[in-house]
Design an enzyme around this catalytic site. Structure first.
Site, short mmCIF file in Angstrom:
data_model
loop_
_atom_site.label_atom_id
_atom_site.label_comp_id
_atom_site.label_asym_id
_atom_site.label_seq_id
_atom_site.Cartn_x
_atom_site.Cartn_y
_atom_site.Cartn_z
N ILE A 1 0.71 -1.24 -0.15
CA ILE A 1 -0.09 0.04 0.19
C ILE A 1 0.84 1.35 -0.15
CG2 ILE A 1 -1.99 -0.95 0.98
CD1 ILE A 1 -1.10 0.33 3.77
N THR B 1 4.25 0.43 7.33
CA THR B 1 3.02 0.41 6.78
C THR B 1 1.85 0.92 7.33
OG1 THR B 1 3.80 -2.02 5.95
CG2 THR B 1 1.45 -1.70 6.67
N THR C 1 -8.60 0.06 15.25
CA THR C 1 -8.85 -1.10 16.49
C THR C 1 -9.24 -0.20 17.97
OG1 THR C 1 -7.24 -2.08 18.05
CG2 THR C 1 -6.31 -0.48 16.68
N ASP C 2 -9.91 -0.84 18.71
CA ASP C 2 -10.10 -0.15 20.07
C ASP C 2 -8.79 0.26 20.69
OD1 ASP C 2 -9.23 -2.74 20.82
OD2 ASP C 2 -11.12 -3.26 21.79
N GLU C 3 -7.78 -0.40 20.36
CA GLU C 3 -6.52 -0.30 21.09
C GLU C 3 -5.81 1.48 21.08
OE1 GLU C 3 -3.34 -2.85 20.83
OE2 GLU C 3 -4.81 -4.74 20.63
N TYR D 1 2.35 -0.77 18.12
CA TYR D 1 1.08 -0.87 17.21
C TYR D 1 0.07 0.07 17.28
CZ TYR D 1 -3.31 -3.11 15.71
OH TYR D 1 -4.50 -3.25 15.10
N LYS E 1 -1.53 2.70 14.53
CA LYS E 1 -2.87 2.70 14.21
C LYS E 1 -3.65 4.20 14.42
CE LYS E 1 -5.14 -0.19 12.52
NZ LYS E 1 -5.35 -0.68 11.01
N ASN F 1 -11.10 -7.25 19.68
CA ASN F 1 -10.56 -8.37 19.19
C ASN F 1 -11.28 -9.32 18.28
OD1 ASN F 1 -9.00 -7.29 21.65
ND2 ASN F 1 -7.72 -9.26 21.29
N ASN F 2 -10.88 -9.48 17.29
CA ASN F 2 -11.83 -10.49 16.49
C ASN F 2 -11.20 -11.92 16.73
OD1 ASN F 2 -12.59 -9.06 13.36
ND2 ASN F 2 -12.38 -7.89 15.15
N ASN G 1 -8.29 -12.96 30.19
CA ASN G 1 -7.56 -14.14 29.15
C ASN G 1 -7.69 -15.33 29.75
OD1 ASN G 1 -6.72 -11.92 27.43
ND2 ASN G 1 -4.93 -11.43 28.44
P1 NAD Z 1 -3.45 -9.61 9.70
O1 NAD Z 1 -2.16 -9.35 10.24
O2 NAD Z 1 -3.81 -11.07 9.81
O3 NAD Z 1 -3.55 -9.17 8.00
C1 NAD Z 1 -2.74 -8.27 7.60
C2 NAD Z 1 -2.70 -8.36 6.05
O4 NAD Z 1 -2.21 -7.15 5.46
C3 NAD Z 1 -1.90 -9.50 5.68
O5 NAD Z 1 -2.62 -10.13 4.62
C4 NAD Z 1 -0.70 -8.71 5.06
O6 NAD Z 1 0.18 -9.62 4.10
C5 NAD Z 1 -1.19 -7.32 4.60
N1 NAD Z 1 -0.28 -6.22 4.73
C6 NAD Z 1 0.63 -5.97 5.43
N2 NAD Z 1 1.47 -5.03 5.11
C7 NAD Z 1 1.06 -4.66 3.77
C8 NAD Z 1 1.35 -3.56 3.03
N3 NAD Z 1 2.49 -2.64 3.45
N4 NAD Z 1 0.76 -3.71 1.87
C9 NAD Z 1 -0.35 -4.52 1.57
N5 NAD Z 1 -0.55 -5.44 2.42
C10 NAD Z 1 -0.06 -5.55 3.59
O7 NAD Z 1 -4.57 -8.62 10.17
P2 NAD Z 1 -5.99 -8.76 10.60
O8 NAD Z 1 -6.00 -9.26 11.98
O9 NAD Z 1 -6.84 -9.32 9.55
O10 NAD Z 1 -6.23 -7.12 10.80
C11 NAD Z 1 -6.76 -6.39 9.66
C12 NAD Z 1 -6.99 -5.04 10.16
O11 NAD Z 1 -8.07 -5.00 11.01
C13 NAD Z 1 -5.80 -4.34 10.50
O12 NAD Z 1 -5.76 -3.03 10.22
C14 NAD Z 1 -5.97 -4.43 12.17
O13 NAD Z 1 -4.90 -3.26 12.65
C15 NAD Z 1 -7.36 -4.25 12.47
N6 NAD Z 1 -7.70 -4.73 13.35
C16 NAD Z 1 -7.55 -6.11 13.64
C17 NAD Z 1 -8.14 -6.72 14.84
C18 NAD Z 1 -8.09 -8.18 15.35
O14 NAD Z 1 -8.58 -8.60 16.12
N7 NAD Z 1 -7.30 -9.01 14.37
C19 NAD Z 1 -8.89 -5.78 15.90
C20 NAD Z 1 -8.75 -4.64 15.37
C21 NAD Z 1 -8.50 -4.06 14.34
O1 DAU Z 2 -8.21 -5.06 20.58
C1 DAU Z 2 -7.94 -5.26 19.13
C2 DAU Z 2 -6.71 -5.63 18.99
O2 DAU Z 2 -6.77 -7.11 19.28
C3 DAU Z 2 -6.20 -5.57 17.39
O3 DAU Z 2 -6.12 -4.21 16.98
C4 DAU Z 2 -4.73 -6.28 17.14
O4 DAU Z 2 -4.53 -6.32 15.75
C5 DAU Z 2 -4.99 -7.61 17.51
O5 DAU Z 2 -3.95 -8.41 17.55
C6 DAU Z 2 -5.60 -7.75 19.10
O6 DAU Z 2 -4.47 -7.23 20.21
P1 DAU Z 2 -4.34 -8.15 21.30
O7 DAU Z 2 -2.92 -7.59 21.86
O8 DAU Z 2 -5.39 -7.82 22.36
O9 DAU Z 2 -4.35 -9.50 20.86
P2 DAU Z 2 -3.55 -10.93 20.92
O10 DAU Z 2 -4.31 -12.01 20.63
O11 DAU Z 2 -1.93 -10.76 20.81
O12 DAU Z 2 -3.55 -10.68 22.82
C7 DAU Z 2 -4.58 -10.84 23.51
C8 DAU Z 2 -4.74 -10.92 25.09
O13 DAU Z 2 -4.07 -12.39 25.36
C9 DAU Z 2 -3.78 -9.88 25.32
O14 DAU Z 2 -4.19 -9.41 26.79
C10 DAU Z 2 -2.36 -10.56 25.43
C11 DAU Z 2 -2.81 -11.92 26.06
N1 DAU Z 2 -1.98 -13.05 25.38
C12 DAU Z 2 -1.55 -13.11 23.88
C13 DAU Z 2 -0.63 -14.00 23.48
C14 DAU Z 2 -0.30 -13.96 22.08
C15 DAU Z 2 -1.30 -13.93 26.30
O15 DAU Z 2 -1.55 -13.90 27.40
N2 DAU Z 2 -0.68 -15.07 25.91
C16 DAU Z 2 -0.12 -14.98 24.69
O16 DAU Z 2 0.55 -16.22 24.06
#
Ligand code: NAD
Ligand code: DAU
Length: 356
Positions: free
Chosen positions: A62, A102, A136-138, A162, A166, A191-192, A261
């Site tokens: 991007i 990114t 994200t909510d973060e 991170y 964002k 968190n998804n 957690n």
């Molecule tokens: P992910 O890490 O699974 O996927 C990210 C994707 O972006 C990957 O396919 C990667 O190849 C691509 N990417 C990374 N850098 C890039 C670049 N420079 N150009 C083009 N593509 C690139 O992430 P996700 O969990 O699917 O999250 C998607 C979005 O949602 C993110 O913006 C993240 O901040 C946001 N989000 C995620 C969560 C969650 O719980 N997973 C929660 C809140 C918000």
């Molecule tokens: O809240 C939204 C965010 O949720 C997104 O923006 C991020 O992209 C996504 O990664 C996620 O962030 P978290 O840091 O909340 O997710 P994670 O799965 O890394 O961790 C969830 C919680 O679990 C956090 O409190 C840390 C804890 N954890 C995580 C890992 C990987 C552990 O206790 N042990 C672990 O090994």
């Protein structure tokens, strides 16, 4: 009637690929998927679309402005949805620079290219064009136990590299609306969890470790709280915001499932004891408390009143129903798992957990 074209960035990642699959299943749109294919991008998620003429994949960054201009000219999207990001908090603590590259600069270049594209569209298409940024909510920081959930008016107080990256990208999206009139929208979700999540994140990591009877590493005291949103519910919400959200607005999206957690990991263990029983063995015995994450936010919670009242969206899954689907998916997709866990994944486990 012709369906619109969406340019989706980061569509080979967890949420992006779930969104694309749903969009094609419901014929919401033709999809152009621009993804760099970092360690988190996985085209295996989208193999079911291999022969779909209304799905096109382009590998790229991007932050690559000439490529963006070329894609926008060639495919003339009606809407752009920016999922692309570095998304893992633990990685941002070890290697923050790529998050700035990114999440901040990449989003900036995408906004610049989108603005130029939008300004040169014919008036009818210019009127309906939208740019939706997925955040994200973060960005709102950490809540004390009795504080009310985050609303869209909470101050930004990001605590991890991170979250800071964002937050910065969200501010640029807002600025492009206020300064140049680019029709933007922003969603901030919790968190998804669900199918196709890379197993560096809590839920898939714990399922996989448990199945292999490896320790389940809980950071700190396990009392940190997250709100869990089933990924299909999130994708439906994104579509609602894209089609009917008010331009320039932010919408919070949450699952209404606040859990510690430790409670999440215990739930996984209970489900595995039922679905993959091992004689005289309780998966809960694998739970291990390890050194905490630096700057670990204590609690996130989302107030979804705005999206519910304005757009009529609310989550369909509760944590119990969503987790049954999720655990089944990971147990049933061993080939997908074997592929994502080869190579770099092992190096990551060593870096993050080796001396914890
Ligand atoms: P992910 O890490 O699974 O996927 C990210 C994707 O972006 C990957 O396919 C990667 O190849 C691509 N990417 C990374 N850098 C890039 C670049 N420079 N150009 C083009 N593509 C690139 O992430 P996700 O969990 O699917 O999250 C998607 C979005 O949602 C993110 O913006 C993240 O901040 C946001 N989000 C995620 C969560 C969650 O719980 N997973 C929660 C809140 C918000
Ligand atoms: O809240 C939204 C965010 O949720 C997104 O923006 C991020 O992209 C996504 O990664 C996620 O962030 P978290 O840091 O909340 O997710 P994670 O799965 O890394 O961790 C969830 C919680 O679990 C956090 O409190 C840390 C804890 N954890 C995580 C890992 C990987 C552990 O206790 N042990 C672990 O090994």
């Amino acid at each position: 009637m012709a369906i619109p074209t969406f340019l989706v960035t980061g569509g080979a990642g967890f949420i992006g690929s779930n969104f694309i699959l749903l969009a094609r299943q419901n014929a919401w749109a033709k999809i152009i998927n621009l993804d760099k294919l970092t360690y988190a991008g996985n085209l295996q998620n989208l193999t079911s679309l291999a022969t779909d003429p209304d799905y096109i994949f382009v590998q790229g960054d991007i932050g690559d402005r000439p490529l963006l201009d070329q894609i926008l000219q060639k495919y003339q999207p009606d809407y752009i949805i920016n999922f692309a990001a570095e998304s893992h908090v633990d990685r941002s603590i070890l290697t923050p620079e790529i998050f700035i590259q990114t999440n901040v600069l990449g989003t900036f270049h995408l906004l610049e290219a989108s603005l130029n594209y939008w300004q040169n569209l014919d008036p009818a298409k210019q009127k309906t064009f939208k740019f939706l940024h997925i955040s994200t909510d973060e960005v709102y920081g950490s809540l004390a136990p009795t504080e009310p959930p985050f609303t869209e008016t909470n101050l930004y107080k990001p605590n991890s590299p991170y979250a800071a990256s964002k937050a910065s990208s969200d501010h640029f999206v807002r600025a492009y609306f206020a300064t140049y009139g680019l029709p933007t929208l922003c969603t901030n979700c919790s968190n998804n969890y669900g199918a196709y999540q890379f197993p560096e994140k809590l839920i898939p990591l714990m399922i996989l470790n448990a199945v292999e009877q490896q320790p389940l590493p809980i950071y700190g005291d396990g009392q940190n709280i997250r709100d869990w949103l089933y990924v299909a519910d999130h994708c439906e919400a994104i579509y609602r915001v894209l089609t009917d959200g008010r331009i320039g607005e932010t919408y919070n999206i949450g699952g209404l499932n606040e859990l510690t957690n430790l409670a999440v990991v215990e739930k996984i263990c209970v489900l595995l004891n039922e679905l993959r029983p091992c004689k005289n063995f309780d998966y809960g015995s694998l739970i291990t408390f390890v050194r905490d994450r630096a700057g670990h936010d204590r609690r996130y919670a989302i107030d979804c009143t705005k999206i519910t009242q304005e757009l009529g969206w609310q989550p369909k899954e509760n944590f119990g129903s969503g987790m049954v689907k999720t655990v089944h998916w990971y147990l049933d997709n061993s080939l997908w798992l074997a592929r994502v866990r080869s190579g770099d994944y092992k190096i990551w486990l060593q870096q993050n957990y080796g001396d914890r």
